[in-house]
Design an enzyme around this catalytic site. Structure first.
Site, PDB file in Angstrom:
ATOM      1  CE  LYS A  37      28.071 -31.267  30.759  1.00 25.07           C
ATOM      2  NZ  LYS A  37      28.512 -30.316  31.777  1.00 25.07           N
ATOM      3  CB  THR A  88      31.069 -19.215  39.175  1.00 29.60           C
ATOM      4  OG1 THR A  88      31.367 -18.461  37.974  1.00 29.60           O
ATOM      5  CG2 THR A  88      32.322 -19.898  39.635  1.00 29.60           C
ATOM      6  CG  LEU A 156      35.923 -19.345  26.069  1.00 30.84           C
ATOM      7  CD1 LEU A 156      34.464 -19.515  25.682  1.00 30.84           C
ATOM      8  CD2 LEU A 156      36.618 -20.687  26.012  1.00 30.84           C
ATOM      9  CD  GLU A 158      28.187 -19.682  25.733  1.00 36.37           C
ATOM     10  OE1 GLU A 158      27.131 -19.781  25.101  1.00 36.37           O
ATOM     11  OE2 GLU A 158      28.250 -19.726  26.965  1.00 36.37           O
ATOM     12  CG  ASN A 214      32.668 -10.905  31.385  1.00 37.63           C
ATOM     13  OD1 ASN A 214      33.280 -10.763  30.327  1.00 37.63           O
ATOM     14  ND2 ASN A 214      32.284 -12.094  31.825  1.00 37.63           N
ATOM     15  CG  PHE A 255      30.823  -5.965  23.250  1.00 38.56           C
ATOM     16  CD1 PHE A 255      31.639  -6.677  22.398  1.00 38.56           C
ATOM     17  CD2 PHE A 255      30.049  -6.658  24.165  1.00 38.56           C
ATOM     18  CE1 PHE A 255      31.693  -8.059  22.464  1.00 38.56           C
ATOM     19  CE2 PHE A 255      30.100  -8.036  24.240  1.00 38.56           C
ATOM     20  CZ  PHE A 255      30.927  -8.734  23.389  1.00 38.56           C
ATOM     21  CB  CYS A 266      29.344 -14.761  30.816  1.00 35.94           C
ATOM     22  SG  CYS A 266      29.826 -16.438  30.400  1.00 35.94           S
ATOM     23  CE  LYS A 269      28.283 -16.819  35.664  1.00 37.80           C
ATOM     24  NZ  LYS A 269      29.697 -16.804  35.970  1.00 37.80           N
ATOM     25  NE  ARG A 336      24.586 -20.987  30.346  1.00 37.93           N
ATOM     26  CZ  ARG A 336      25.889 -21.033  30.604  1.00 37.93           C
ATOM     27  NH1 ARG A 336      26.316 -21.154  31.847  1.00 37.93           N
ATOM     28  NH2 ARG A 336      26.757 -20.952  29.622  1.00 37.93           N
TER      29      ARG A 336
HETATM   30  C1  UGA Z   1      31.224 -12.964  27.332  1.00 40.90           C
HETATM   31  C2  UGA Z   1      32.502 -12.160  27.038  1.00 40.90           C
HETATM   32  O1  UGA Z   1      32.376 -11.482  25.797  1.00 40.90           O
HETATM   33  C3  UGA Z   1      33.720 -13.079  26.991  1.00 40.90           C
HETATM   34  O2  UGA Z   1      34.900 -12.325  26.803  1.00 40.90           O
HETATM   35  C4  UGA Z   1      33.792 -13.839  28.313  1.00 40.90           C
HETATM   36  O3  UGA Z   1      34.876 -14.754  28.329  1.00 40.90           O
HETATM   37  C5  UGA Z   1      32.505 -14.619  28.506  1.00 40.90           C
HETATM   38  O4  UGA Z   1      31.391 -13.712  28.524  1.00 40.90           O
HETATM   39  C6  UGA Z   1      32.596 -15.347  29.814  1.00 40.90           C
HETATM   40  O5  UGA Z   1      32.599 -14.689  30.870  1.00 40.90           O
HETATM   41  O6  UGA Z   1      32.771 -16.562  29.821  1.00 40.90           O
HETATM   42  P1  UGA Z   1      29.606 -14.504  25.829  1.00 40.90           P
HETATM   43  O7  UGA Z   1      28.727 -14.587  27.034  1.00 40.90           O
HETATM   44  O8  UGA Z   1      29.928 -15.734  25.067  1.00 40.90           O
HETATM   45  O9  UGA Z   1      31.023 -13.839  26.220  1.00 40.90           O
HETATM   46  O10 UGA Z   1      28.858 -13.534  24.810  1.00 40.90           O
HETATM   47  P2  UGA Z   1      29.119 -12.078  24.214  1.00 40.90           P
HETATM   48  O11 UGA Z   1      29.590 -12.201  22.849  1.00 40.90           O
HETATM   49  O12 UGA Z   1      29.890 -11.251  25.158  1.00 40.90           O
HETATM   50  O13 UGA Z   1      27.615 -11.539  24.175  1.00 40.90           O
HETATM   51  C7  UGA Z   1      26.891 -11.328  25.389  1.00 40.90           C
HETATM   52  C8  UGA Z   1      25.524 -10.758  25.124  1.00 40.90           C
HETATM   53  O14 UGA Z   1      25.632  -9.403  24.732  1.00 40.90           O
HETATM   54  C9  UGA Z   1      24.728 -11.434  24.001  1.00 40.90           C
HETATM   55  O15 UGA Z   1      23.393 -11.602  24.432  1.00 40.90           O
HETATM   56  C10 UGA Z   1      24.827 -10.483  22.842  1.00 40.90           C
HETATM   57  O16 UGA Z   1      23.736 -10.558  21.988  1.00 40.90           O
HETATM   58  C11 UGA Z   1      24.867  -9.143  23.575  1.00 40.90           C
HETATM   59  N1  UGA Z   1      25.506  -8.043  22.829  1.00 40.90           N
HETATM   60  C12 UGA Z   1      26.822  -8.110  22.485  1.00 40.90           C
HETATM   61  C13 UGA Z   1      24.779  -6.909  22.509  1.00 40.90           C
HETATM   62  O17 UGA Z   1      23.577  -6.802  22.834  1.00 40.90           O
HETATM   63  N2  UGA Z   1      25.403  -5.875  21.836  1.00 40.90           N
HETATM   64  C14 UGA Z   1      26.704  -5.940  21.487  1.00 40.90           C
HETATM   65  O18 UGA Z   1      27.203  -4.972  20.887  1.00 40.90           O
HETATM   66  C15 UGA Z   1      27.432  -7.078  21.814  1.00 40.90           C
END
Ligand code: UGA
Length: 439
Positions: A37, A88, A156, A158, A214, A255, A266, A269, A336
């Protein structure tokens, strides 16, 4: 300003944080135990897909402001501020978070800390971890009075990692001294200067901001997906329902997108680790609703499989199923706990001939689910299919032309697992269209 900053752990969080710290003017040393990496990053290559990150990384590797190493000794010598950004994950045999990597950072870094520095935790951890790590830092650091801990959770997403890091909604500083707070304010000075709100608090509150954020987001998604279940039973349309709800500012539309549910490294878990920690603290009742949030989310996956089976006249055997999407969400190659792959795997176990296509996540998907079929292109995936499942709403899939696609498949039948398509347009083009929570 500028500071000499190290960023320990160079995954999604750390690699982005390192490049962004360089972008706001600091001298940065990225640290990871994985030499492959480190070699890739030092060559300006990001070992995963994140829009905009590779350009930023390459820019600052070239400018000399960003370097990488595998040596903790070098990191300790170099840094005024050390950001710990390791993962984690969920433990194998339970709900709790596996803290071995978070612990290892302190165990390996602290014995080399001989000059004044601030160690800043950014990982998502169970409340109480920072206090324990601060004690351990004080035990291990040779110049213990010069090394302090702070907690600065990261929010943040992804797919938007660079943007979220350079222009976050808020910064949270969990600190125990004015000096630590001042250091963080100086490190983030360019970000704070744009008007970003800063919340200064104690360790446990800082840790809890992240886990409760979260948990709230996961709850919001499962709320609308629970409404989708009621819609299915009553003939209502969850898409219109969500749209109408979103006009209430108190609720808001973000959301609130119904579909196959949340996945990724995220939300799933983190809600489980949060429940586990609440149990340890004797307040498990406070979070039993998260069990339901998790259950609703998992039910969406099985319901998607059911919808697909209904479309295939009750059996998958001998049916070619095209699964569009493998990443847990678009603009990411992260698989994941991906709902798409989970559904694909279930259908294959039931005898379906499954072919998966994703614009970015194919290599990662193959590693996790080597037995699934994978297509080189969208065209290859859909050719001769008896049913199409759209499970990750990449732009390429949202803008699919139903007329064109109809000419490729054996049967024009589609399950829209993300509510990403216009049902009337697809039906007009001759498709049998099914979506979760829609008539
Ligand atoms: C999430 C949080 O949004 C971030 O703020 C946080 O920093 C991050 O986890 C973390 O703990 O590191 P992320 O996992 O990148 O971010 O993805 P999200 O954009 O939150 O989406 C999560 C899941 O929810 C995806 O599978 C997405 O498709 C789904 N989702 C999201 C829905 O099914 N409906 C929605 O309205 C929004």
């Amino acid at each position: 300003m500028p500071f000499r900053v190290t960023v320990i752990g160079t995954g999604y969080l750390g690699a982005t944080h390192a490049a962004c710290m360089a972008e706001i003017g600091h001298e940065v040393l990225g640290v990871d135990v994985d030499p492959d990496k480190i070699a890739a990053l030092q060559a300006g290559r990001v070992p995963f897909y994140e829009p905009g990150l590779e350009d930023l990384l390459a820019k600052h590797v070239a400018s000399g402001r960003l370097r990488f190493t595998t040596s903790y000794e070098e990191a300790a010598d170099f840094g005024d501020v050390h950001f710990s950004c390791v993962g984690t994950p969920q433990v194998r045999d339970g709900y709790a978070a596996d803290l071995r990597y978070v612990d290892a950072v302190i165990e390996q870094l602290a014995p080399h800390l001989t000059r004044p520095c601030l160690v800043v935790g950014k990982s998502t951890v169970p409340v109480g971890t920072a206090e324990r790590l601060a004690d351990r830092l004080a035990e291990l650091a040779p110049a213990a009075e010069l090394a302090e801990l702070a907690w600065n959770p990261e929010f943040l997403r992804e797919g938007f990692a660079v943007e979220d890091t350079l222009r976050p909604d808020r910064l949270v500083f969990g600190t125990r001294s004015d000096q630590a707070r001042k250091t963080l304010e100086e490190v983030y000075e360019p970000v704070i200067g744009q008007g970003t709100p800063v919340v200064v608090t104690d360790f446990p509150t800082a840790e809890l901001v992240k886990t409760s954020a979260n948990a709230f987001l996961a709850t919001k998604i499962s709320f609308i997906n629970a409404m989708a279940e009621v819609c299915e039973a009553s003939g209502a349309d969850v898409g219109r329902l969500a749209e109408a709800l979103s006009h209430d500012d108190r609720i808001g539309g973000r959301f609130l997108r119904p579909g196959v549910g949340f996945g990724g490294g995220c939300l799933p878990k983190d809600i489980r680790a949060f429940m586990a920690r609440a149990g340890e603290l004797g307040v498990d009742q406070a979070l039993t609703f998260l069990r339901e949030v998790d259950a609703i989310n998992m039910r969406r996956r099985s319901r998607t499989v059911d919808l697909a089976r209904e479309l295939c006249e009750g059996r998958f055997l001998g049916r070619k199923i095209a699964v569009l999407g493998a990443a847990f969400k678009p603009d990411s190659d992260d698989v994941r706990d991906s709902p798409a792959l989970n559904v694909a795997g279930q259908i294959q176990l039931m005898g379906g001939d499954v072919t998966v296509y994703d614009p970015k996540a194919m290599d990662n998907a193959r590693k996790v689910f080597p037995s699934l079929g994978y297509a080189q292109s969208l065209d290859d995936a859909v050719r001769g299919a008896h049913a199409i499942l759209l499970l990750t709403e990449w732009e390429q899939f949202r803008t699919l032309d139903p007329e064109w696609l109809r000419g490729q498949v054996a049967e024009p039948r589609i399950v829209d697992g993300r509510g990403a398509l216009d049902p009337s347009r697809w039906r007009q083009a001759g498709w049998t269209y099914r979506a979760l929570g829609r008539p």
